[in-house]
Scaffold this motif. Structure first.
Motif, PDB file in Angstrom:
ATOM      1  N   GLY A   1       0.742  -1.063   0.033  1.00 18.28           N
ATOM      2  CA  GLY A   1      -0.157  -0.059  -0.148  1.00 18.28           C
ATOM      3  C   GLY A   1       0.992   1.280  -0.081  1.00 18.28           C
ATOM      4  O   GLY A   1       0.482   2.151  -0.547  1.00 18.28           O
ATOM      5  N   MET A   2       2.021   1.347   0.676  1.00 20.37           N
ATOM      6  CA  MET A   2       3.000   2.358   0.833  1.00 20.37           C
ATOM      7  C   MET A   2       3.456   2.646  -0.649  1.00 20.37           C
ATOM      8  O   MET A   2       3.904   4.013  -1.046  1.00 20.37           O
ATOM      9  CB  MET A   2       4.063   2.200   1.672  1.00 20.37           C
ATOM     10  N   THR A   3       3.617   1.612  -1.409  1.00 21.41           N
ATOM     11  CA  THR A   3       4.377   1.792  -2.721  1.00 21.41           C
ATOM     12  C   THR A   3       3.288   2.749  -3.598  1.00 21.41           C
ATOM     13  O   THR A   3       3.549   3.470  -4.359  1.00 21.41           O
ATOM     14  CB  THR A   3       4.417   0.456  -3.527  1.00 21.41           C
ATOM     15  N   TYR A   4       2.032   2.280  -3.504  1.00 24.21           N
ATOM     16  CA  TYR A   4       0.956   3.129  -4.142  1.00 24.21           C
ATOM     17  C   TYR A   4       0.633   4.438  -3.509  1.00 24.21           C
ATOM     18  O   TYR A   4       0.438   5.285  -4.358  1.00 24.21           O
ATOM     19  CB  TYR A   4      -0.513   2.013  -4.119  1.00 24.21           C
ATOM     20  N   LYS A   5       0.870   4.583  -2.215  1.00 26.20           N
ATOM     21  CA  LYS A   5       0.581   5.735  -1.644  1.00 26.20           C
ATOM     22  C   LYS A   5       1.456   6.764  -2.054  1.00 26.20           C
ATOM     23  O   LYS A   5       1.070   7.809  -2.383  1.00 26.20           O
ATOM     24  CB  LYS A   5       0.463   5.591  -0.239  1.00 26.20           C
ATOM     25  N   ASN A   6       2.815   6.465  -1.965  1.00 25.58           N
ATOM     26  CA  ASN A   6       3.622   7.058  -2.395  1.00 25.58           C
ATOM     27  C   ASN A   6       3.842   7.699  -3.855  1.00 25.58           C
ATOM     28  O   ASN A   6       3.992   8.676  -4.549  1.00 25.58           O
ATOM     29  CB  ASN A   6       5.036   6.754  -2.094  1.00 25.58           C
ATOM     30  N   ALA A   7       3.471   6.694  -4.511  1.00 24.45           N
ATOM     31  CA  ALA A   7       3.159   6.979  -6.327  1.00 24.45           C
ATOM     32  C   ALA A   7       2.084   7.820  -6.297  1.00 24.45           C
ATOM     33  O   ALA A   7       2.191   8.861  -7.231  1.00 24.45           O
ATOM     34  CB  ALA A   7       2.969   5.757  -6.908  1.00 24.45           C
ATOM     35  N   ALA A   8       1.034   7.662  -5.826  1.00 23.46           N
ATOM     36  CA  ALA A   8      -0.279   8.568  -5.711  1.00 23.46           C
ATOM     37  C   ALA A   8       0.041   9.961  -5.158  1.00 23.46           C
ATOM     38  O   ALA A   8      -0.249  11.021  -5.955  1.00 23.46           O
ATOM     39  CB  ALA A   8      -1.297   8.009  -5.104  1.00 23.46           C
ATOM     40  N   ALA A   9       1.003  10.307  -4.663  1.00 21.54           N
ATOM     41  CA  ALA A   9       1.659  11.527  -3.838  1.00 21.54           C
ATOM     42  C   ALA A   9       2.730  12.032  -4.678  1.00 21.54           C
ATOM     43  O   ALA A   9       3.153  13.225  -4.356  1.00 21.54           O
ATOM     44  CB  ALA A   9       1.907  11.556  -2.360  1.00 21.54           C
TER      45      ALA A   9
ATOM     46  N   ASP B   1     -18.388   3.966 -14.514  1.00 20.26           N
ATOM     47  CA  ASP B   1     -19.402   3.045 -13.569  1.00 20.26           C
ATOM     48  C   ASP B   1     -18.862   2.024 -12.811  1.00 20.26           C
ATOM     49  O   ASP B   1     -19.049   0.517 -13.151  1.00 20.26           O
ATOM     50  CB  ASP B   1     -20.859   2.686 -14.631  1.00 20.26           C
ATOM     51  N   THR B   2     -17.618   2.202 -12.236  1.00 23.14           N
ATOM     52  CA  THR B   2     -16.967   1.460 -11.401  1.00 23.14           C
ATOM     53  C   THR B   2     -16.366   2.019 -10.362  1.00 23.14           C
ATOM     54  O   THR B   2     -16.769   3.166  -9.911  1.00 23.14           O
ATOM     55  CB  THR B   2     -15.653   0.874 -12.270  1.00 23.14           C
ATOM     56  N   SER B   3     -15.918   1.088  -9.451  1.00 25.95           N
ATOM     57  CA  SER B   3     -15.467   1.428  -8.148  1.00 25.95           C
ATOM     58  C   SER B   3     -14.063   2.463  -8.271  1.00 25.95           C
ATOM     59  O   SER B   3     -13.483   2.254  -8.958  1.00 25.95           O
ATOM     60  CB  SER B   3     -14.870   0.447  -7.340  1.00 25.95           C
ATOM     61  N   PRO B   4     -14.134   3.501  -7.426  1.00 25.97           N
ATOM     62  CA  PRO B   4     -13.009   4.432  -7.339  1.00 25.97           C
ATOM     63  C   PRO B   4     -11.866   3.745  -7.081  1.00 25.97           C
ATOM     64  O   PRO B   4     -10.424   3.910  -7.578  1.00 25.97           O
ATOM     65  CB  PRO B   4     -13.262   5.543  -6.331  1.00 25.97           C
ATOM     66  N   ALA B   5     -11.957   2.505  -6.429  1.00 27.51           N
ATOM     67  CA  ALA B   5     -10.728   1.860  -5.922  1.00 27.51           C
ATOM     68  C   ALA B   5      -9.961   1.186  -7.290  1.00 27.51           C
ATOM     69  O   ALA B   5      -8.862   1.115  -7.133  1.00 27.51           O
ATOM     70  CB  ALA B   5     -11.121   0.639  -5.155  1.00 27.51           C
ATOM     71  N   HIS B   6     -10.565   0.740  -8.219  1.00 30.00           N
ATOM     72  CA  HIS B   6     -10.169   0.105  -9.254  1.00 30.00           C
ATOM     73  C   HIS B   6      -9.469   1.207 -10.245  1.00 30.00           C
ATOM     74  O   HIS B   6      -8.524   1.074 -10.769  1.00 30.00           O
ATOM     75  CB  HIS B   6     -11.287  -0.516 -10.221  1.00 30.00           C
ATOM     76  N   VAL B   7     -10.258   2.493 -10.310  1.00 32.81           N
ATOM     77  CA  VAL B   7      -9.677   3.447 -11.199  1.00 32.81           C
ATOM     78  C   VAL B   7      -8.284   3.991 -10.266  1.00 32.81           C
ATOM     79  O   VAL B   7      -7.228   4.425 -11.019  1.00 32.81           O
ATOM     80  CB  VAL B   7     -10.680   4.634 -11.165  1.00 32.81           C
ATOM     81  N   ALA B   8      -8.339   4.107  -8.950  1.00 33.47           N
ATOM     82  CA  ALA B   8      -7.085   4.563  -8.232  1.00 33.47           C
ATOM     83  C   ALA B   8      -5.703   3.455  -8.707  1.00 33.47           C
ATOM     84  O   ALA B   8      -4.696   4.100  -9.094  1.00 33.47           O
ATOM     85  CB  ALA B   8      -7.367   4.731  -6.884  1.00 33.47           C
ATOM     86  N   ASP B   9      -6.364   2.409  -8.523  1.00 34.14           N
ATOM     87  CA  ASP B   9      -5.012   1.342  -8.858  1.00 34.14           C
ATOM     88  C   ASP B   9      -4.641   1.546 -10.255  1.00 34.14           C
ATOM     89  O   ASP B   9      -3.244   1.542 -10.536  1.00 34.14           O
ATOM     90  CB  ASP B   9      -5.836  -0.186  -8.438  1.00 34.14           C
TER      91      ASP B   9
ATOM     92  N   GLU C   1      -0.701   2.461 -11.261  1.00 36.96           N
ATOM     93  CA  GLU C   1      -0.060   1.644 -11.942  1.00 36.96           C
ATOM     94  C   GLU C   1       0.332   2.014 -13.430  1.00 36.96           C
ATOM     95  O   GLU C   1       1.515   1.786 -13.817  1.00 36.96           O
ATOM     96  CB  GLU C   1      -0.805   0.263 -12.158  1.00 36.96           C
ATOM     97  N   GLN C   2      -0.578   3.018 -13.937  1.00 36.61           N
ATOM     98  CA  GLN C   2      -0.097   3.533 -15.288  1.00 36.61           C
ATOM     99  C   GLN C   2       1.029   4.530 -15.102  1.00 36.61           C
ATOM    100  O   GLN C   2       2.132   4.459 -15.927  1.00 36.61           O
ATOM    101  CB  GLN C   2      -1.266   4.461 -15.901  1.00 36.61           C
ATOM    102  N   GLY C   3       0.880   5.134 -13.898  1.00 36.92           N
ATOM    103  CA  GLY C   3       2.179   6.270 -13.614  1.00 36.92           C
ATOM    104  C   GLY C   3       3.538   5.587 -13.461  1.00 36.92           C
ATOM    105  O   GLY C   3       4.418   5.794 -13.963  1.00 36.92           O
TER     106      GLY C   3
ATOM    107  N   ARG D   1       8.726   3.700 -15.284  1.00 38.63           N
ATOM    108  CA  ARG D   1       9.906   2.507 -15.753  1.00 38.63           C
ATOM    109  C   ARG D   1      10.200   2.618 -16.993  1.00 38.63           C
ATOM    110  O   ARG D   1      11.397   2.375 -17.229  1.00 38.63           O
ATOM    111  CB  ARG D   1       8.993   1.170 -15.446  1.00 38.63           C
ATOM    112  N   ALA D   2       9.386   2.959 -17.935  1.00 34.65           N
ATOM    113  CA  ALA D   2       9.641   3.203 -19.339  1.00 34.65           C
ATOM    114  C   ALA D   2      10.467   4.265 -19.606  1.00 34.65           C
ATOM    115  O   ALA D   2      11.505   4.304 -20.567  1.00 34.65           O
ATOM    116  CB  ALA D   2       8.485   3.455 -20.275  1.00 34.65           C
TER     117      ALA D   2
END
Length: 349
Positions: free
Chosen positions: A62-70, A328-336, A340-342, A347-348
């Motif tokens: 979760g911290m990997t995702y949190k730090n990336a989101a920030a 029309d989906t959960s914000p959880a899926h959109v956030a991930d 992940e795209q970022g 990486r690229a």
């Protein structure tokens, strides 16, 4: 002593033991792709080693995702100490954990989390330089709780504007589960806006204090998710949104400070099916790591950095909620997917 545990999902996982102090803990480094792994140290009672291991693995991811989101140049890591911080915490155990952090040579930076304080971080810092959340020093960031709570409060208002048609929280019933440092500050912000609070905590004196200060209604910790409210704010341990609790919820929006609130993807889908708006936790509660990052990254102007990154998180949350509504989906899926795209683009690049 660090004993490595094989784990295909993480870069490094260690069991931490010290016979002299009685320390038993874990350190998990999920990713150092964006920078050194960063995430707090928590101390809490677990039912056993396996539960603690599952917790540290989920928290570090979760911290990997949190730090990336920030938008922080940090990877994800976490550490835990098994035991009750009220009765089992000792300076010897903290120093032993500090030595374990030092042994990782900067691949993991720690800070305070549940059951820890800036004073505890000072003890660890006596053994390791890779410690944030200190109360003193040129780059000291101190207790991250007020900033974490500020970010959650900001996110809650964003969610309210979308879900209820107004960010005005006056008269809104908000059920807060957990009155630790972050939960308490969140209550303070909410009460200042005129929200009507319902609170729960395992420490009776804490809820009585909240009743006196905020005029809060009281609920049992295992009943708080069932109370009639506009918003449910989980601010305790993770996994609270699961197959048992989601059908029992009587709030139509969820926004809180707890990490890993969703037990699994099925919980996210169940919330969406019920029309309950879920604000992704690692976007809402990113203020704490932003605050700690000023210490890790040696940021000169901490207030400006924190304000700018909190504003960025607000924009990220708005974008996630808008995209989730379109799809029309959960914000959880959109956030991930957004995070992940970022990470893939970095990486690229």
């Amino acid at each position: 002593m660090l004993t490595r545990i094989d784990c295909s999902t993480h870069e490094e996982v260690y069991r931490v033991t010290d016979r002299e102090s009685g320390l038993e803990g874990l350190i998990a480094i999920h990713s150092t792709q964006a920078g050194p792994a960063a995430g707090g140290l928590r101390m809490r009672v677990y039912r056993g080693f396996d539960e603690a291991l599952a917790d540290v693995l989920a928290l570090s991811r979760g911290m990997t995702y949190k730090n990336a989101a920030a938008g922080l140049p940090l990877g994800g890591g976490k550490a835990v100490i098994l035991g009750d911080p009220r009765t089992d915490k000792t300076e010897a155990k903290l120093r032993a954990m500090g030595r374990a952090v030092a042994e990782l040579e900067g691949r993991y930076w720690t800070a305070e989390d549940m059951g820890m304080s800036p004073e505890d971080m000072k003890v660890l810092a006596g053994e390791a330089e890779f410690v944030a959340g200190l109360a003193d020093g040129r780059f000291a960031s101190g207790d991250p709780s007020p900033i974490t709570a500020q970010g959650v409060f900001n996110a809650l208002k964003i969610g309210a504007a979308r879900h209820f048609g107004s960010a005005d929280l006056k008269g809104r019933r908000v059920a807060v589960q957990g009155l630790g440092h972050v939960g308490w500050y969140l209550c303070d912000y909410l009460a200042g806006e005129g929200a009507q609070l319902i609170v729960a905590d395992t420490v009776a004196a804490r809820v009585e204090e909240a009743q006196a200060k905020f005029g809060a209604e009281l609920a049992a910790p295992d009943e708080i998710h069932r109370v009639v409210a506009d918003v449910f704010a989980p601010c305790a341990i993770g996994g609270i949104l699961n197959g048992q609790t989601v059908p029992e919820l009587r709030a139509s929006m969820i926004c809180g400070a707890a990490n890993n609130q969703l037990a699994d993807d099925a919980a996210a889908d169940a919330l969406h099916a019920r029309g309950i708006l879920y604000l992704p936790d690692y976007v809402a509660n990113g203020g704490g790591i932003i605050n700690a990052a000023t210490e890790i990254l040696r940021i000169e102007n901490r207030p400006r950095f924190v304000a700018e990154r909190l504003a960025q998180l607000e924009q990220t949350m708005r974008g996630i909620l808008a995209a989730a509504a379109r799809q029309d989906t959960s914000p959880a899926h959109v956030a991930d997917a957004t995070v992940e795209q970022g990470m893939a683009l970095r990486r690229a690049g």
